[in-house]
Design a protein around this motif. Sequence first.
Motif, PDB file in Angstrom:
ATOM      1  N   TRP A   1      -8.802  -0.571  -3.386  1.00  0.00           N
ATOM      2  CA  TRP A   1      -7.831  -0.141  -4.395  1.00  0.00           C
ATOM      3  C   TRP A   1      -6.423  -0.538  -3.966  1.00  0.00           C
ATOM      4  CZ3 TRP A   1      -3.439   2.806  -4.465  1.00  0.00           C
ATOM      5  CH2 TRP A   1      -2.926   3.132  -5.735  1.00  0.00           C
ATOM      6  N   ALA A   2      -6.091  -0.350  -2.708  1.00  0.00           N
ATOM      7  CA  ALA A   2      -4.758  -0.699  -2.207  1.00  0.00           C
ATOM      8  C   ALA A   2      -4.491  -2.189  -2.373  1.00  0.00           C
ATOM      9  CB  ALA A   2      -4.623  -0.295  -0.745  1.00  0.00           C
ATOM     10  N   ALA A   3      -5.496  -3.027  -2.124  1.00  0.00           N
ATOM     11  CA  ALA A   3      -5.317  -4.469  -2.249  1.00  0.00           C
ATOM     12  C   ALA A   3      -4.938  -4.865  -3.664  1.00  0.00           C
ATOM     13  CB  ALA A   3      -6.597  -5.193  -1.825  1.00  0.00           C
ATOM     14  N   GLN A   4      -5.472  -4.158  -4.633  1.00  0.00           N
ATOM     15  CA  GLN A   4      -5.191  -4.489  -6.028  1.00  0.00           C
ATOM     16  C   GLN A   4      -3.936  -3.817  -6.571  1.00  0.00           C
ATOM     17  OE1 GLN A   4      -8.577  -4.020  -8.630  1.00  0.00           O
ATOM     18  NE2 GLN A   4      -9.997  -4.999  -7.205  1.00  0.00           N
ATOM     19  N   ASN A   5      -3.476  -2.759  -5.920  1.00  0.00           N
ATOM     20  CA  ASN A   5      -2.380  -1.975  -6.484  1.00  0.00           C
ATOM     21  C   ASN A   5      -1.162  -1.819  -5.582  1.00  0.00           C
ATOM     22  OD1 ASN A   5      -3.575  -0.598  -9.140  1.00  0.00           O
ATOM     23  ND2 ASN A   5      -5.191  -0.638  -7.592  1.00  0.00           N
ATOM     24  N   LEU A   6      -1.346  -1.894  -4.274  1.00  0.00           N
ATOM     25  CA  LEU A   6      -0.229  -1.711  -3.342  1.00  0.00           C
ATOM     26  C   LEU A   6       0.131  -2.981  -2.592  1.00  0.00           C
ATOM     27  CD1 LEU A   6      -1.245   1.745  -1.804  1.00  0.00           C
ATOM     28  CD2 LEU A   6       0.228   1.293  -3.781  1.00  0.00           C
ATOM     29  N   GLY A   7      -0.681  -3.999  -2.758  1.00  0.00           N
ATOM     30  CA  GLY A   7      -0.412  -5.260  -2.077  1.00  0.00           C
ATOM     31  C   GLY A   7      -1.332  -5.477  -0.891  1.00  0.00           C
ATOM     32  N   LEU A   8      -1.482  -6.750  -0.494  1.00  0.00           N
ATOM     33  CA  LEU A   8      -2.403  -7.100   0.578  1.00  0.00           C
ATOM     34  C   LEU A   8      -1.938  -6.581   1.935  1.00  0.00           C
ATOM     35  CD1 LEU A   8      -3.296 -10.776  -0.409  1.00  0.00           C
ATOM     36  CD2 LEU A   8      -4.466  -8.660  -1.030  1.00  0.00           C
ATOM     37  N   ALA A   9      -0.640  -6.519   2.150  1.00  0.00           N
ATOM     38  CA  ALA A   9      -0.134  -6.045   3.432  1.00  0.00           C
ATOM     39  C   ALA A   9      -0.531  -4.586   3.678  1.00  0.00           C
ATOM     40  CB  ALA A   9       1.383  -6.205   3.496  1.00  0.00           C
ATOM     41  N   GLU A  10      -0.438  -3.764   2.628  1.00  0.00           N
ATOM     42  CA  GLU A  10      -0.823  -2.357   2.772  1.00  0.00           C
ATOM     43  C   GLU A  10      -2.323  -2.226   2.964  1.00  0.00           C
ATOM     44  OE1 GLU A  10      -0.611   1.794   2.979  1.00  0.00           O
ATOM     45  OE2 GLU A  10       0.842   0.180   3.295  1.00  0.00           O
ATOM     46  N   ALA A  11      -3.110  -3.035   2.246  1.00  0.00           N
ATOM     47  CA  ALA A  11      -4.562  -3.013   2.434  1.00  0.00           C
ATOM     48  C   ALA A  11      -4.924  -3.424   3.859  1.00  0.00           C
ATOM     49  CB  ALA A  11      -5.236  -3.939   1.430  1.00  0.00           C
ATOM     50  N   ALA A  12      -4.202  -4.407   4.400  1.00  0.00           N
ATOM     51  CA  ALA A  12      -4.446  -4.847   5.774  1.00  0.00           C
ATOM     52  C   ALA A  12      -4.162  -3.722   6.765  1.00  0.00           C
ATOM     53  CB  ALA A  12      -3.581  -6.063   6.088  1.00  0.00           C
ATOM     54  N   ARG A  13      -3.093  -2.984   6.532  1.00  0.00           N
ATOM     55  CA  ARG A  13      -2.757  -1.871   7.423  1.00  0.00           C
ATOM     56  C   ARG A  13      -3.860  -0.810   7.406  1.00  0.00           C
ATOM     57  NH1 ARG A  13      -1.132   3.052   7.466  1.00  0.00           N
ATOM     58  NH2 ARG A  13      -1.184   3.221   5.192  1.00  0.00           N
ATOM     59  N   ILE A  14      -4.410  -0.541   6.228  1.00  0.00           N
ATOM     60  CA  ILE A  14      -5.490   0.446   6.105  1.00  0.00           C
ATOM     61  C   ILE A  14      -6.736  -0.033   6.840  1.00  0.00           C
ATOM     62  CG2 ILE A  14      -7.055   1.576   4.472  1.00  0.00           C
ATOM     63  CD1 ILE A  14      -4.689   1.457   2.449  1.00  0.00           C
ATOM     64  N   LEU A  15      -7.070  -1.305   6.700  1.00  0.00           N
ATOM     65  CA  LEU A  15      -8.244  -1.841   7.386  1.00  0.00           C
ATOM     66  C   LEU A  15      -8.072  -1.771   8.906  1.00  0.00           C
ATOM     67  CD1 LEU A  15      -9.133  -4.986   5.230  1.00  0.00           C
ATOM     68  CD2 LEU A  15     -10.272  -2.768   5.243  1.00  0.00           C
ATOM     69  N   GLU A  16      -6.891  -2.083   9.376  1.00  0.00           N
ATOM     70  CA  GLU A  16      -6.635  -2.019  10.816  1.00  0.00           C
ATOM     71  C   GLU A  16      -6.816  -0.594  11.351  1.00  0.00           C
ATOM     72  OE1 GLU A  16      -2.739  -3.589  11.357  1.00  0.00           O
ATOM     73  OE2 GLU A  16      -3.396  -5.691  11.345  1.00  0.00           O
ATOM     74  N   ALA A  17      -6.293   0.380  10.612  1.00  0.00           N
ATOM     75  CA  ALA A  17      -6.386   1.770  11.059  1.00  0.00           C
ATOM     76  C   ALA A  17      -7.810   2.307  10.961  1.00  0.00           C
ATOM     77  CB  ALA A  17      -5.448   2.641  10.233  1.00  0.00           C
ATOM     78  N   THR A  18      -8.552   1.850   9.954  1.00  0.00           N
ATOM     79  CA  THR A  18      -9.900   2.378   9.727  1.00  0.00           C
ATOM     80  C   THR A  18     -10.940   1.717  10.615  1.00  0.00           C
ATOM     81  OG1 THR A  18      -9.321   2.828   7.410  1.00  0.00           O
ATOM     82  CG2 THR A  18     -11.670   2.776   7.973  1.00  0.00           C
ATOM     83  N   TYR A  19     -10.861   0.386  10.751  1.00  0.00           N
ATOM     84  CA  TYR A  19     -11.915  -0.351  11.445  1.00  0.00           C
ATOM     85  C   TYR A  19     -11.497  -0.871  12.824  1.00  0.00           C
ATOM     86  CZ  TYR A  19     -14.057  -0.279   6.825  1.00  0.00           C
ATOM     87  OH  TYR A  19     -14.584   0.126   5.626  1.00  0.00           O
ATOM     88  N   LYS A  20     -10.257  -0.590  13.230  1.00  0.00           N
ATOM     89  CA  LYS A  20      -9.755  -0.999  14.545  1.00  0.00           C
ATOM     90  C   LYS A  20      -9.862  -2.508  14.754  1.00  0.00           C
ATOM     91  CE  LYS A  20      -9.422   3.413  15.085  1.00  0.00           C
ATOM     92  NZ  LYS A  20      -8.120   4.053  14.745  1.00  0.00           N
TER      93      LYS A  20
ATOM     94  N   PHE B   1      -6.608  15.295   4.932  1.00  0.00           N
ATOM     95  CA  PHE B   1      -5.238  14.940   5.287  1.00  0.00           C
ATOM     96  C   PHE B   1      -5.201  14.217   6.633  1.00  0.00           C
ATOM     97  CE2 PHE B   1      -1.141  15.933   7.305  1.00  0.00           C
ATOM     98  CZ  PHE B   1      -0.278  15.414   6.352  1.00  0.00           C
ATOM     99  N   LYS B   2      -6.040  14.641   7.568  1.00  0.00           N
ATOM    100  CA  LYS B   2      -5.999  14.105   8.927  1.00  0.00           C
ATOM    101  C   LYS B   2      -6.780  12.807   9.083  1.00  0.00           C
ATOM    102  CE  LYS B   2      -6.627  15.447  13.765  1.00  0.00           C
ATOM    103  NZ  LYS B   2      -7.005  16.546  14.690  1.00  0.00           N
ATOM    104  N   TYR B   3      -7.937  12.690   8.419  1.00  0.00           N
ATOM    105  CA  TYR B   3      -8.847  11.592   8.736  1.00  0.00           C
ATOM    106  C   TYR B   3      -9.032  10.554   7.629  1.00  0.00           C
ATOM    107  CZ  TYR B   3     -10.176  14.458  12.743  1.00  0.00           C
ATOM    108  OH  TYR B   3     -10.154  15.186  13.897  1.00  0.00           O
TER     109      TYR B   3
END
Length: 470
Positions: free
Chosen positions: A213-232, A204-206
């Motif tokens: 998967w997000a890029a194909q199902n939630l859109g590129l903007a959401e995938a971009a947000r995940i990449l920013e949070a994960t890889y800084k 839940f925390k990390y």
Amino acid sequence: MKQELVIRSAKDVSDFVDEQAGGRSTFLIVMVALGGVFVDAYDFTSLGIGVPALTKTFGLSPIEVGSVTAMMAIGAFIGAIWGGKATDKVGRYKMFLVDLILLVVAALGAALSVNLPMLLVFRFLLGLGVGLDFPVALSFIAEFVNRRKRGAGVNLWQLMWYVAASCTGLIAIPFYFAGFGDDLWRVAVGFGALPALIILILRFKYVKESAPWAAQNLGLAEAARILEATYKIRTRVVQDAAQRVPPLREQAAFGEIFTSRFIKRTILVSVICATQSLEYFAIGFNLPSISQALFGKEFINAIVGAIAFNAFGIVGAVLGVAVTKRMGARRMAIAGYVLVLLSLLALFRLHDALPIEYTGLLVGLMILGHAFGPGAQGMTMAALSYPTRIRGVGTGWGQGMVRVGSITGFYFFPLLVAAVGFYNMIGILMLAPALGLVAALLIKWEPVGATIEESDAQHRTEDAVLEGNM
């Protein structure tokens, strides 16, 4: 200045993940993802230590004992088949949390059971949680670790399994000496709720959603947000390419893994998963009772012997992770099957002439070969053989085949031992690795290092062109 990633398509997201070197944080997140496998293995093996006490508590017949052990495998089969499709539909992150909540509740319910029907219900729910977790955990790792280390990253699940199986005995020992006696099985089973709760909090925390998967199902903007949070990093989504719902989005279906493009790899995954499960659950689940037969009837021999045998599994799993990139999953499965067959053959033909320590060594070598080869490679192949859009389905199917083997091993092999004896059962069991070896030799599919996403995109483009010309 932070790196900026320009995202125009889902392929850009997958390519970025493939090229990341990874580091300590990547390894830690993989371990958290595999934490569910730890709980899975602990829950499956914990009852093996307490079978004598459980039998005494409820006065179980051999068929009822088989039903208790097989019920979890039945739940895991249903959880895997349904959960694989669900994880492709709702995402990796949500399923990560749902399955562990189920494991916490089911472990406590099983430990507190007052009769056989209650125990069967909670064992089924425990299996359901286990079946849900495998597809999502291995799918997530396959989409989180870079291409160069992906095979080894997924193969870590086998190491986690044997560490957990060893911990089962280590946890049981102090309670055994504390005099828990007939309630030892309750302690062993119920204790599984604790690591499940810890892993749930860590996930839940990390852990975040899989970016591919997000890029194909939630859109590129959401995938971009995940990449920013994960890889800084900083990202920039090209505006005309940003879509909340990609046009190619579709519901994953089991039928696709049986189409001409995927059928050979699906057959190979199915055979390896089922046969490795048969050989493991006929021997591995019964390591405590095998230890007692070899080293003495005292209960402590069951615990210590099982820990010693599982140490062979840890060695095999570590060796497997080390050589995955160099050997590939298919050749590792072949090598493992050969060692398993040789060990079983020696046990079958020479058991009367061998000293106890050599018999024990052969059991250990069988476990080592299993952990190095088919035990790990069946599910690793399932996770790496399919593109992101149907990876959950493919991994779920592989786990379903594992449960077909485990149901047979749990339920029928104890009856077979009662009918023909342990060593004659070994002779019959050799058919399982022999079948797996033949399949691995005939079907030359190697998923480690394969460009699955690129190949899938090319095929789908060609299919679209053909449909447009019709």
